[in-house]
Design an enzyme around this catalytic site. Structure first.
Site, PDB file in Angstrom:
ATOM      1  N   CYS A  44      -5.617 -15.844  24.266  1.00 24.50           N
ATOM      2  CA  CYS A  44      -6.916 -16.301  23.628  1.00 24.50           C
ATOM      3  C   CYS A  44      -7.029 -17.215  22.821  1.00 24.50           C
ATOM      4  CB  CYS A  44      -7.349 -14.827  22.974  1.00 24.50           C
ATOM      5  SG  CYS A  44      -8.878 -15.238  21.872  1.00 24.50           S
TER       6      CYS A  44
ATOM      7  N   HIS B  97       3.737   1.398   2.339  1.00 24.48           N
ATOM      8  CA  HIS B  97       4.914   0.650   1.886  1.00 24.48           C
ATOM      9  C   HIS B  97       5.806   1.275   0.665  1.00 24.48           C
ATOM     10  CE1 HIS B  97       2.316  -2.795   2.953  1.00 24.48           C
ATOM     11  NE2 HIS B  97       3.337  -2.837   3.811  1.00 24.48           N
TER      12      HIS B  97
ATOM     13  N   HIS C 244       0.909  -1.337   0.031  1.00 21.58           N
ATOM     14  CA  HIS C 244      -0.137   0.107   0.121  1.00 21.58           C
ATOM     15  C   HIS C 244       0.956   1.245   0.044  1.00 21.58           C
ATOM     16  CE1 HIS C 244       0.911   0.415   4.344  1.00 21.58           C
ATOM     17  NE2 HIS C 244       0.484  -0.692   4.718  1.00 21.58           N
TER      18      HIS C 244
ATOM     19  N   CYS D 231      -7.904 -16.586  19.053  1.00 20.18           N
ATOM     20  CA  CYS D 231      -6.803 -15.962  18.214  1.00 20.18           C
ATOM     21  C   CYS D 231      -5.512 -16.768  18.133  1.00 20.18           C
ATOM     22  CB  CYS D 231      -6.342 -14.513  18.965  1.00 20.18           C
ATOM     23  SG  CYS D 231      -7.597 -13.318  19.098  1.00 20.18           S
TER      24      CYS D 231
ATOM     25  N   LYS E  46      -7.056   7.648   9.170  1.00 17.28           N
ATOM     26  CA  LYS E  46      -6.068   6.507   9.167  1.00 17.28           C
ATOM     27  C   LYS E  46      -6.375   5.590   7.745  1.00 17.28           C
ATOM     28  CE  LYS E  46      -4.087   6.547  13.697  1.00 17.28           C
ATOM     29  NZ  LYS E  46      -3.672   5.857  14.838  1.00 17.28           N
TER      30      LYS E  46
ATOM     31  N   LYS F 184      -6.835  -1.488   6.417  1.00 15.69           N
ATOM     32  CA  LYS F 184      -7.569  -2.542   5.860  1.00 15.69           C
ATOM     33  C   LYS F 184      -9.231  -2.337   6.120  1.00 15.69           C
ATOM     34  CE  LYS F 184      -5.988  -6.881   4.776  1.00 15.69           C
ATOM     35  NZ  LYS F 184      -5.409  -8.215   5.256  1.00 15.69           N
TER      36      LYS F 184
ATOM     37  N   CYS G 231     -11.252 -10.707  24.655  1.00 13.03           N
ATOM     38  CA  CYS G 231     -10.588 -10.291  23.344  1.00 13.03           C
ATOM     39  C   CYS G 231     -11.524  -9.535  22.612  1.00 13.03           C
ATOM     40  CB  CYS G 231     -10.433 -11.769  22.904  1.00 13.03           C
ATOM     41  SG  CYS G 231     -10.030 -11.568  21.045  1.00 13.03           S
TER      42      CYS G 231
ATOM     43  N   HIS H 187     -13.024 -12.062  19.895  1.00 13.79           N
ATOM     44  CA  HIS H 187     -13.795 -13.496  19.986  1.00 13.79           C
ATOM     45  C   HIS H 187     -14.717 -12.932  21.370  1.00 13.79           C
ATOM     46  CE1 HIS H 187     -10.224 -14.686  17.879  1.00 13.79           C
ATOM     47  NE2 HIS H 187     -11.154 -15.619  17.458  1.00 13.79           N
TER      48      HIS H 187
END
Length: 636
Positions: free
Chosen positions: A125, A20, A17, A128, A294, A297, A142, A145
């Site tokens: 977790c 980078h 992106h 995760c 910001k 994704k 978490c 989850h």
RNA sequence: GGCGAUGUAGCUCAGUUGGUUAGAGCACACGGCUCAUAUCCGUGUUGUCCGGGGUUCAACUCCCUGCAUCGCCA
């Protein structure tokens, strides 16, 4: 003199992106600048390919980790040529020599007692499959989850980082340029004012196998930083290759601020433990925000470098990124700013200067570099501003203040434009008696352009090549030589090339390519998040008045109603208003709909539009008109 | 909660050790030129320098305080 410049190795859990691209363009520009200064330069970038996130991403892509990292890594290596980025080395942490190197270093540090086995307790977790930090938790749970993590302990290997804390603090204080800009140095010194903990560097193979096995305990793989950071050495063939002895002493890393700590704390202490000198400089830059949001994704506003290049061209993108961001600070990206830069700085100022100058030389000087006569006040002034600019340019480039370097360059561009008006060569050309002065004006102008071409070359290589070709000069000289006045040989043929930069239309919303497939992904970050739209944007949305003629509950859903409306054609619209309106009370009402929305199927019912409603806290209120109108009336 | 940074023209930002009327680019308005990519050059408009208090002959600049935004840490 030698130089070694690196970008981070980018984690391959996502496509390249803007961030980078920025890091890499910065490094590339610096590498080109250093080469221009006559230095022997090595520039390295690459990809970071181990860890649990990669395994997960590969799984969800239905690939093996190796297939997955091969594919994504290639997206990075393929992206750079499009940005005119030319690294000398592209390293991957899955390369055999890297694995070997990491293991050799681990063994060495282990043997000397700086790696020890111990127990680590943390909040784990299961969902995760990893430890969470206190910070990540929301209400003790978490966030992904919504379960409470278990407090479990795990045995792992640790690097005795704390042992080198004092040394590091001294080193940072003794080398003011070790971490730049200064704000990041201060941040790290502040962090180091508290005792440093040792660094956990392993993961048990029960949890993670996609990593480099510890050479002294095959029940564990290396975790993240002890693997990733070492790339900077592997890429030089450490320990035996002569590249290592040539380039390591001058190593400079470019990073974004998110990986400051690993580079400013972990890495120097690791190097110290290995018995190596730390790198010379760490150059830390900020983030590119999209509008004032910001880039992330999950927001779907990720800017892809390739798309930028397709739209604006490589050099405009490189110029914009380097000109608009003060290195170290955050900056906002938006397409209007790119267009503004392109039009005013590149097309109007530099491009037009080049174009008008070469045209006139063609017209008034028979297309050849004229001999320079006696220089007058104006000529000498322009020559002098070139010299001043070169000094500033050099200093600013050296210190990664690219925006300032470019400011200085554009001051000369502006002076050159003014110089033309002041001398009015088209007037001089009218009288034979002015011939010497005319020659001098054009010689001075062409020399200025030649020097501009030189200083612009690290930032915009392609443009510099075009300019050099137009001026009939070779661009292989060092800055030292090329920066000296008088490089152009009288008599050299000038060839006006195609225009350097096209002017762009202000409207940024050229017809969007209809991407039918990715309806989940909000695309076109600019349109999405900048807050302001043009009238044309608004015109693209077809709002109409529709009369509700039928309404029924969609059984499987407690939010959706299936509406039949007249606008004036009959359509079916699915609206998420069941919690706020009953079907009966809707019949006969007039509402405002978006009539040209792409149809979507919700709960098996195809919806041909969208009903507008206001959200007031938990209330949802349908938009309506103050009087009854003909169904299908356009709202605008 | 602790530490730190930032807050200057409509926008993006410069403002060095406190010193006259606070600057640049973009945008906007007017004028000039015609070589040029309808470009270039000139002139001009716009500021409670975040609010409040203090030090000083003098504060955008130093100190205190409040607000806002951001970063690091806990």
């Amino acid at each position: 003199m030698t130089a070694y410049i690196t970008t981070p190795i980018f984690y391959v859990n996502a496509e390249p992106h803007l961030g980078h691209a920025y890091s890499t363009i910065v490094a590339d520009t610096y590498a080109r600048f250093k080469r221009l200064c006559g230095e022997d330069v090595r520039f390295q970038t690459g990809t970071d390919e181990h860890g649990d996130k990669i395994v997960q991403a590969a799984e969800s892509a239905g690939e093996s980790p190796q297939e997955y990292v091969d594919r994504i890594s290639r997206m990075f290596s393929d992206a750079w040529p499009h940005l005119d980025i030319e690294p000398d080395n592209f390293i991957r942490t899955t390369d055999a020599d890297h694995k070997e190197n990491v293991q050799r270093i681990l063994q060495q540090v282990y043997d000397q007692g700086d790696i020890y086995f111990s127990e680590y307790e943390g909040l784990y977790c299961k969902g995760c499959e990893r430890f969470l930090t206190e910070k990540e938790l929301q209400d003790g749970k978490c966030p992904d989850h919504l379960t409470e993590p278990d407090r479990i302990s795990e045995q792992n290997y640790f690097f005795r980082m704390s042992k080198y804390q004092e040394w590091l603090v001294d080193h940072i204080n003794a080398n003011p340029d070790f971490i730049t800009p200064e704000r990041y140095k201060n941040e790290m010194l502040s962090f180091l004012s508290d005792p440093l903990e040792d660094l956990c560097i392993s993961r048990p193979t029960s949890r993670l196998t996609w990593g480099i096995p510890l050479p002294f305990d095959d029940r564990f793989v290396t975790y993240v930083w002890f693997d990733a950071l070492i790339n900077y050495l592997t890429g030089l063939g450490y320990p035996d290759d002569e590249k290592f002895s040539t380039y390591w002493p001058v190593a400079e890393h470019v990073i974004a601020k998110d990986i400051l700590k690993p580079h400013a704390i972990f890495w120097p202490t690791m190097l110290k433990a290995m018995g190596l000198e730390p790198y010379q400089k760490l150059h830390v830059h900020g983030y590119w925000n999209i509008g004032d949001t910001k880039m992330s994704k999950s927001l779907g506003n990720v800017v892809r470098p390739r798309a930028m290049v397709d739209e604006y061209g490589v050099d405009a993108v490189r110029y914009f990124l380097l000109r608009d961001m003060s290195f170290g600070l955050d900056s906002g990206y938006n397409s209007e700013a790119v267009v503004a830069r392109q039009n005013s700085d590149l097309a109007n100022d530099l491009g037009n200067l080049f174009s008008r100058s070469l045209t006139m030389v063609g017209k008034f000087e028979d297309g050849k570099v004229p001999p320079c006569g006696t220089m007058g006040k104006l000529d000498l002034a322009l020559q002098e501003s070139c010299a001043d600019m070169l000094a500033t340019y050099r200093d600013e480039m050296e210190h990664f203040r690219f925006h300032r370097a470019l400011q200085a360059v554009w001051k000369v561009v502006s002076k050159a434009n003014k110089y033309i008006v002041e001398n009015a060569p088209w007037e001089l050309a009218k009288d034979e008696a002015n011939q010497e002065q005319l020659h001098t004006v054009f010689y001075t102008l062409l020399e200025t352009l030649r020097i501009l071409q030189v200083v612009v070359s690290p930032i915009m290589p392609a443009t510099a090549r075009k300019m050099a070709a137009g001026l009939g000069v070779d661009h292989s000289d060092t800055l030292e030589i090329a920066g000296q006045w008088g490089g152009l040989k009288p008599g050299t043929a000038i060839q006006k090339p195609e225009q350097l930069f096209p002017r762009l239309e202000k409207k940024k919303d050229a017809p969007r390519p209809a991407k039918t497939k990715d309806r989940q992904k909000p695309k076109g970050p600019e349109q999405q998040l900048e807050g302001i739209i043009t009238f044309e944007d608004f015109g693209n949305v077809e709002l109409k008045v529709a009369e509700i003629t039928g309404a029924e509950v969609i059984k499987k859903s407690d939010r959706l109603l299936k509406l039949t409306v007249k606008a004036p054609e009959v359509r079916t619209i699915v609206a998420g208003i069941a919690e706020h309106y009953s079907p009966e009370e809707l019949i006969g009402r007039q509402v405002i709909i978006v009539a040209n929305l792409k149809p979507a199927t919700l709960m098996g019912v195809q919806s041909e539009g969208m009903v507008l409603a206001a959200k007031d806290g938990k209330r949802l209120v349908l938009a309506s008109l103050s009087d009854t109108v003909a169904p299908g009336s356009r709202v605008a």
